[in-house]
Motif scaffolding. Sequence first.
Motif: not given
Length: 979
Positions: A29, A647-648, A651, A654-655, A938, A940-942, A944
Amino acid sequence: MSGRGHQRGQSQDRGRGRGRGSDGGRGDRGGGGRGDYRGDRGGGRGDYRGDYRGDRGGGRGGGRGGPRGGGFAGGDVMFKPTNDPAAKLDERVTKAEDAKIANAKGTLNLQDLSLTKIPLPQRPGYGTMGTPINLRTNYFSLLPSAKQVLYRYNVEISPEVTVKRKKRQIHSLLLKADFCVNTGNCVATDYGANLVSTKKLDLGPDGRKELQVLYRDEDELVARPNATSYTIKVQLTGTIAISELLAYLASTDTTSAYEAKEEAIQALNILMSKLPNETAGVVPAPGNKYFPVTDPNFSFNLGGGLTAIRGFYASVRTSTLRVLYNVNVCASPFYKPGSLMDLMTDFRSQNRGPLLPMLDSFLKKLRVETNYLKDKEGRPTKRVKTIQGLARPPKVSTFGASANEARFQCDELGGMVTVNDYFKRKYKIILKAPQAPVMNVGSAEKPSFIPAELCSVLVGQMARRKLSEAQTAEMIKFACKRPADNARQIVGRGAEILGVSGVNMATMKKLGIDIQAKMLVVPGRILAPPQISYKSGMVRPDSGSWNMIKTKFTHGVPIKDWSFLQLDAGRDPFQGNIKATITQFTRTMNDCGLQVAPPNPPGGYRVSVGLLPADEDKNTRNLKQIFGQIKPGPAKMLLVVLPNTNATTYSYVKYLGDVEYGIHTVCVVADKLGKERGQLQYFANVALKFNLKRGGINQALTNDKLGILADGKTMVIGIDVTHPSPSSLKDTPSIAGVVASIDGRYGQWPASIRTQESRKEMVSGLSDMVAERLRAWRSKNGGALPTKLLVYRDGVSEGQYDTVLRDELPSIQDACKKLYPANAAKPKISIIIVGKRHHTRFYPMQESDGDRNGNPKNGTIVDRGITGERHWDFFLQAHTGLQGTARPAHYVVIRDEINIGANALEQLTHNLCYTFGRATKAISICPPAYYADLLCERGRCYLHGSLNTDAASSTSSFNPEGKWARGVHANLAESMFYI
């Protein structure tokens, strides 16, 4: 300064998670921390001009030193209180509970007589399955006098006060009024709009009074000459007869109602908060929490200018036959008190990149004390100021100006002067660090600058900000204590602060409340675990977990089109031979029952990335370019090898995979993938995700363990909403997610996801999302639709149950109307709320009933003793707590058209916790709710770029919030892409 100087006019495949006990982390995540701080891009100043401390060199480096505090000295794993070694159940409560079930009539309950609330289903009975045990719980019995009458008053302040600290101080001044003092200090306030008194206040014949109060701060003995005068209106709004509350709780008539129950609980909570609110050295915080901020045994240095402090949560609850007081330990970050310069140095030691914007955000609204002013006798005079930020143009030439750089017009000294010169000439103060940024304690329009070295940070200021990854890790270590340790603190320091025991009990008795200073004992049961079905046979869990040695997934899918992408940051843990690792990983996937071809291309893909915040723009460009190259090729599954847990980067991967290109991605950290110790188990864990994402089923239950689901005609739904954090950009939306089973095997849970109004808890587009899930079921079941819908709703507070029934239930019913034929029967719907953020804990009384850490054994369930006196709820700890104190899930049934039954629902919910496809262990909450939670994470990744920024950081080139509002790429739409 306006010419006046000092005055104004977190994963399993990434090696981390969010800490859910034994659930294997939150997995793939990328949350759990900010990653690297970014700050102002485009050059900036980089830091606070080198070693700004002058006389002290480079500072302290943020070292921690010393033991991790908290007042715990270890001790027995089992909690064995000396004041109650042989505690027993209160048989009166058990008999009253049984009598209520025997006397139950239809489905009426306390809310049936209400014109404003939709009735909740009545408890059909208490569960009987499992091995009976007794448990202590972190509740105390409150014994308010049946003769006690509580008087409730409304408080209005004008002009209106919006600053909570100031409103709190006005209420403190109100309590010094004669009509409050004359009660013998029997008046309590919530520091908002309510007063509660055990004696009637003398407000005159009409029960109202108006008074004028000159404002003064808590450290001021008298008001300043120009102090604001506030008008306070106090009016009697009603009374609470404790006898009526006690009679309601004792009644075995389930149709009886007590309309004033919520008001009574609120009044008792206000009374119980009086002692900790007025105790010196104890700082109250939102959510009924209290922190002993001056006790060094309860604090620990987190680094970066923050300190973790352990405190206590307390809340009044009700149950059959008794009023309860729930007390639990909690922990929160606070700003480190003392020298502001020391705080700034600590902050600098743990942060990289352009630090001035980050420092500006970190210090904003921080309260500091100065003492360089003198009174008429020449004695230092303390003044409390609030930092509005660093100096910034146009009032100064450069952002973050130092005392040498910041200038202002000072007629007294003959014109424009620097802050450094002003303090030298006006106060004869020679600054030791004139190169450090000055603080603006005025306003943007009328700034007032003070050198940081003349400021001292006040104690007890909570840091309501997102922690860095390093601070988060330290916070978890500090907060993670064994259950026996926590229990000893509750009955020790916590009970003392809250008036449950010790000398402070006299204060509570004065308010008409006695407290039993012993934790309550409640009955529980340990449910037997189900056997787990695999293609290769049955597996019996041990302590809530099992391994997959020589075991094949229930349904493994062919994976012919996959590859891997290595993000190269200049250090290669594979020593140039990642192919060998990938070959072994491929072999492991085949051993698990997948049919996996070699990666294509065999050598995978590689892209260069940097590890510094300044590299993020380049990283996102490179990642987008490589995904564009992969898209035309054969890879529909991509193993992404990350250099770290940033995290960036995670993310954005995932995006790109989920939203832009429609490629399933599974992220792993290079060091973990390449580590030989435990490597095969790690490979198997990653294989779990490969299979789920491609539509496989990892494990299953046999039909006899599925209960009402065994006929294969029930669709199980999970719903959740996640909200932006305090550091998010303004108006960043909330994210709602719905997952649902697609057939009678309950191994695949595709999902619908979209954004909605910021911080709205109820799901706005629920009808459309449930309709999408019903269509998916229909496509997998030969055109048939389910006859039952079992909904697990995550993240709803107790006060929102009625809203779920009024807003979300009609949306679900509306979705059914869209898809079911007009003359066909609609599905029966049952809704269970899943609570995680409660404070109920249990402690085994016998070693045989606990695990090696002193937690209850997995499968422990409690549905009486402390549960609702009218509604249907239970606590279930399905998992084994690997560290710290295990938190059970709290399930509340708010709708039951299916007529499930107590045993059936408890057993089904427990068994489902063994079907979470991403782990070979039972998890802490029922999988539909857990999957919905992962789905929202997930999302939240989009977003970020919006969710993980503040005034301290600019957005990088990864800022897709303007592009994404709902769903994922069509290639992944009906898959478990969020795993």
